[in-house]
Write a protein that holds these residues in place. Structure first.
Motif, short mmCIF file in Angstrom:
data_model
loop_
_atom_site.label_atom_id
_atom_site.label_comp_id
_atom_site.label_asym_id
_atom_site.label_seq_id
_atom_site.Cartn_x
_atom_site.Cartn_y
_atom_site.Cartn_z
N THR A 133 -5.86 3.00 5.30
CA THR A 133 -4.87 4.06 5.07
C THR A 133 -5.09 4.88 3.81
O THR A 133 -4.47 5.94 3.67
CB THR A 133 -3.46 3.44 4.98
OG1 THR A 133 -3.43 2.52 3.87
CG2 THR A 133 -3.10 2.70 6.25
N SER A 134 -5.97 4.43 2.90
CA SER A 134 -6.04 5.05 1.58
C SER A 134 -7.46 5.39 1.16
O SER A 134 -8.42 4.77 1.62
CB SER A 134 -5.43 4.12 0.52
OG SER A 134 -4.13 3.71 0.88
N VAL A 144 -5.15 6.41 -5.85
CA VAL A 144 -4.92 5.83 -4.52
C VAL A 144 -4.04 6.80 -3.74
O VAL A 144 -2.86 6.99 -4.05
CB VAL A 144 -4.24 4.46 -4.60
CG1 VAL A 144 -4.10 3.86 -3.20
CG2 VAL A 144 -5.00 3.51 -5.50
N LYS A 145 -4.65 7.44 -2.73
CA LYS A 145 -3.93 8.46 -1.96
C LYS A 145 -4.15 8.23 -0.46
O LYS A 145 -5.14 7.63 -0.05
CB LYS A 145 -4.43 9.85 -2.34
CG LYS A 145 -4.16 10.23 -3.79
CD LYS A 145 -4.68 11.62 -4.09
CE LYS A 145 -4.40 12.00 -5.55
NZ LYS A 145 -4.91 13.37 -5.86
N PRO A 146 -3.23 8.72 0.39
CA PRO A 146 -3.40 8.56 1.83
C PRO A 146 -4.69 9.21 2.32
O PRO A 146 -5.09 10.27 1.83
CB PRO A 146 -2.17 9.28 2.42
CG PRO A 146 -1.17 9.31 1.31
CD PRO A 146 -1.96 9.41 0.05
N ARG A 147 -5.34 8.56 3.28
CA ARG A 147 -6.57 9.11 3.85
C ARG A 147 -6.30 10.34 4.69
O ARG A 147 -7.11 11.26 4.73
CB ARG A 147 -7.26 8.06 4.73
CG ARG A 147 -7.97 6.96 3.99
CD ARG A 147 -8.67 6.03 4.98
NE ARG A 147 -9.79 6.70 5.65
CZ ARG A 147 -10.41 6.22 6.73
NH1 ARG A 147 -9.99 5.07 7.26
NH2 ARG A 147 -11.42 6.85 7.27
N VAL A 197 0.83 -1.20 0.00
CA VAL A 197 0.00 0.00 0.00
C VAL A 197 0.87 1.25 0.00
O VAL A 197 0.57 2.23 -0.70
CB VAL A 197 -0.97 -0.01 1.20
CG1 VAL A 197 -1.76 1.28 1.26
CG2 VAL A 197 -1.93 -1.20 1.10
N TRP A 203 1.35 4.74 -3.25
CA TRP A 203 1.29 6.20 -3.14
C TRP A 203 2.41 6.89 -3.92
O TRP A 203 2.62 8.10 -3.77
CB TRP A 203 1.40 6.62 -1.67
CG TRP A 203 0.28 6.14 -0.81
CD1 TRP A 203 -0.92 5.63 -1.20
CD2 TRP A 203 0.26 6.12 0.61
NE1 TRP A 203 -1.69 5.29 -0.12
CE2 TRP A 203 -0.98 5.57 1.03
CE3 TRP A 203 1.17 6.49 1.60
CZ2 TRP A 203 -1.33 5.41 2.36
CZ3 TRP A 203 0.83 6.34 2.93
CH2 TRP A 203 -0.41 5.80 3.31
#
Length: 508
Positions: free
Chosen positions: A451-452, A487-490, A153, A157
């Protein structure tokens, strides 16, 4: 002494009896599309996405369909009940494998677990497999699953939007480490690339009905220069690839026991024999490891790709999964495999990823070893029995709105939860790595959602993906069509937790 006229009369009698048996049998065979003389249904067999054609045949002829190709009988099963009745309840006579000339004999896959005939050799491999990669021994591999999912994961990013490349690396590196103790390179690992090449070849070589030589085995002996014999040249290339696939990682692991990652499957067996197993044990181990590596890496890739595609298409499902993780796990740590029982919706997402577009839409053919009768139909010995897994997992009675991604169908629904196990096969040929695969899929999904944020699933031309119009690839192992999604960090907190877990403080 028997005279010539008596011999001729006896031969004629035998032919008449065989003809009469065939004629009587024909009236009791399951229905199916009308065959041609000699060719049978050869010209009607699909060359792409056969599961869709077989599902249409079931609508016209019934859920059990009979066809034959040059005299080779095929029985197609399209419901879970039928598959269980024959392949599970009568597994003693339905557990053998067909002779696959192209894949097994020419391309060299005959010794793989999936193609092995039912007997002592297969039982030895499955016993070895079960002992190491199913409970209670599976939990020793949990740290590998967890570390691999977090690295995976975190790598998503990087902004490259190469989701498939990262998923392939995740599936391949996890299997290689668990099986051989080999730590794969972060990018462009030669063995992960080899595994992808081999599995593509395997998918093509083993597709039911794709190769005439599977139905006319004598064709394997025609010269390579003869018109139409190109399949022999292709098979030689595939065989060479496969030999490297079988031997290279095994002998690397055996020679490098002082620096492999532990625990791993190979080391466990090597240690039991002071590093030098007897020839019979070594042969069983080598082919067992090969079967795990090949089967595990590619199937996991397809399921996790389906998950990312679904999250980009069904944002409400993603939101509910994240809400469950936030409620149960909180924001101060990442999910662990031990949290699985407390995350029923995440588990349901994992099951729906397996069902929505199954990795193996058609189960590898089982071979019936003696005449059988079912629902008033006669099934002749030697029949190849194919189960349409796609049809089962899109049965509207079991799974309403089957083209939608609806994890709720598995909440408090043991019937649906049991039915989705069809994705792993049936009876004595069920995939022995079920628990390892499910663990891998669960922790990858849980880590990604914790996390994403996953968004905007579009095709190669930038158009939104449609669930009904999705065209997964043909072959024994099916993959999603090419797509892109973000797909990016939350959050900064999620980024820091993940970065810390992979010893990388760059996000913090």
């Amino acid at each position: 002494m028997i005279s010539t006229p008596q011999l001729v009369a006896s031969a004629c009698l035998v032919l008449v009896l065989l003809w009469l048996r065939r004629r009587s049998l024909t009236h009791k065979l399951p229905p199916g599309p009308k065959p041609l003389p000699i060719l049978g249904n050869a010209l009607q067999m699909p060359t792409q996405r056969g599961w869709l054609t077989y599902a249409e045949w079931a609508k016209n002829h019934g859920d059990i369909v009979y066809v034959h190709i040059f005299g080779q009988p095929l029985v197609l099963l399209n419901t879970l009940e039928m598959a269980n009745d024959l392949l599970v309840k009568r597994s003693l006579i339905y557990s053998d494998r067909a002779r696959m000339v192209m894949a097994g004999e020419l391309a060299g896959y005959a010794e793989e677990m999936v193609f092995s005939n039912y007997g002592d050799r297969l039982r030895d491999m499955r016993k070895l497999f079960h002992r190491e990669l199913n409970s209670p021994g599976l939990d020793k591999y949990w740290p590998l699953h967890t570390d691999a999912s977090r690295n995976f994961v975190r790598n998503l990013w990087d902004g490259s939007n190469q989701i498939e490349e990262h998923v392939i690396n995740f599936g391949g590196s996890l299997i290689l480490e668990a099986v051989y103790g080999y730590h794969a390179a972060p990018k462009n690992d030669e063995w992960i690339k080899l595994s992808q090449d081999v599995m593509k070849s395997f998918t093509s070589a083993s597709e039911p009905g794709a190769w005439l030589v599977d139905f006319i085995p004598a064709l394997r002996y025609i010269p390579k220069w003869f018109p139409g014999a190109g399949f022999r040249i292709v098979a030689e290339v595939w065989r060479d690839e496969h030999l490297r696939f079988v031997h290279d990682p095994y002998f690397w692991s055996k020679a490098n026991q002082d620096r492999v990652t532990k625990p791993n499957f190979a080391t466990t067996v090597f240690d039991e024999h002071a590093g030098n197993p007897p020839a019979k044990v070594e042969e069983c181990l080598r082919w067992t490891l090969t079967s795990i590596w090949g089967g595990g890496a590619d199937t996991t890739v397809s399921t996790i790709m389906s998950f990312f595609l679904a999250m980009g298409m069904f944002p409400d499902v993603q939101r509910r999964g994240q809400e469950e993780i936030d409620r149960v796990i909180g924001s101060n740590r990442l999910p662990e495999i031990s949290d699985r029982e407390d995350l029923p919706f995440i588990e349901a997402i994992s099951r729906e990823a397996l069902r929505w577009n199954p990795v193996v839409p058609m189960a590898p053919p089982h071979k019936l070893t003696q005449d059988d009768e079912y629902l008033g139909y006669e099934l002749p010995a030697g029949s190849l029995v194919l189960v349409n897994i796609w049809s089962i997992l899109h049965d509207e009675k079991l799974f309403p709105d089957p083209f939608d991604f609806k994890p709720d169908r598995f909440i408090d629904n043991p019937v649906a939860s049991k039915a989705v196990s069809a994705a792993f096969g049936f009876g004595r040929r069920i995939c022995p790595g079920v628990q390892f695969a499910e663990t891998s899929i669960f922790i990858a999904i849980a880590t990604a959602l914790a996390t994403s944020n996953i968004s905007n699933a579009v095709d190669e031309t930038g158009n939104p993906m449609s669930a009904v119009d999705l065209k997964y690839s043909s072959g024994n192992i099916s993959h999603p069509p090419p797509f892109r999604c973000g797909v990016k960090p939350r959050s900064i907190t999620a980024a820091c937790l993940l970065a810390a877990s992979v010893a990388d403080a760059s996000e913090c």
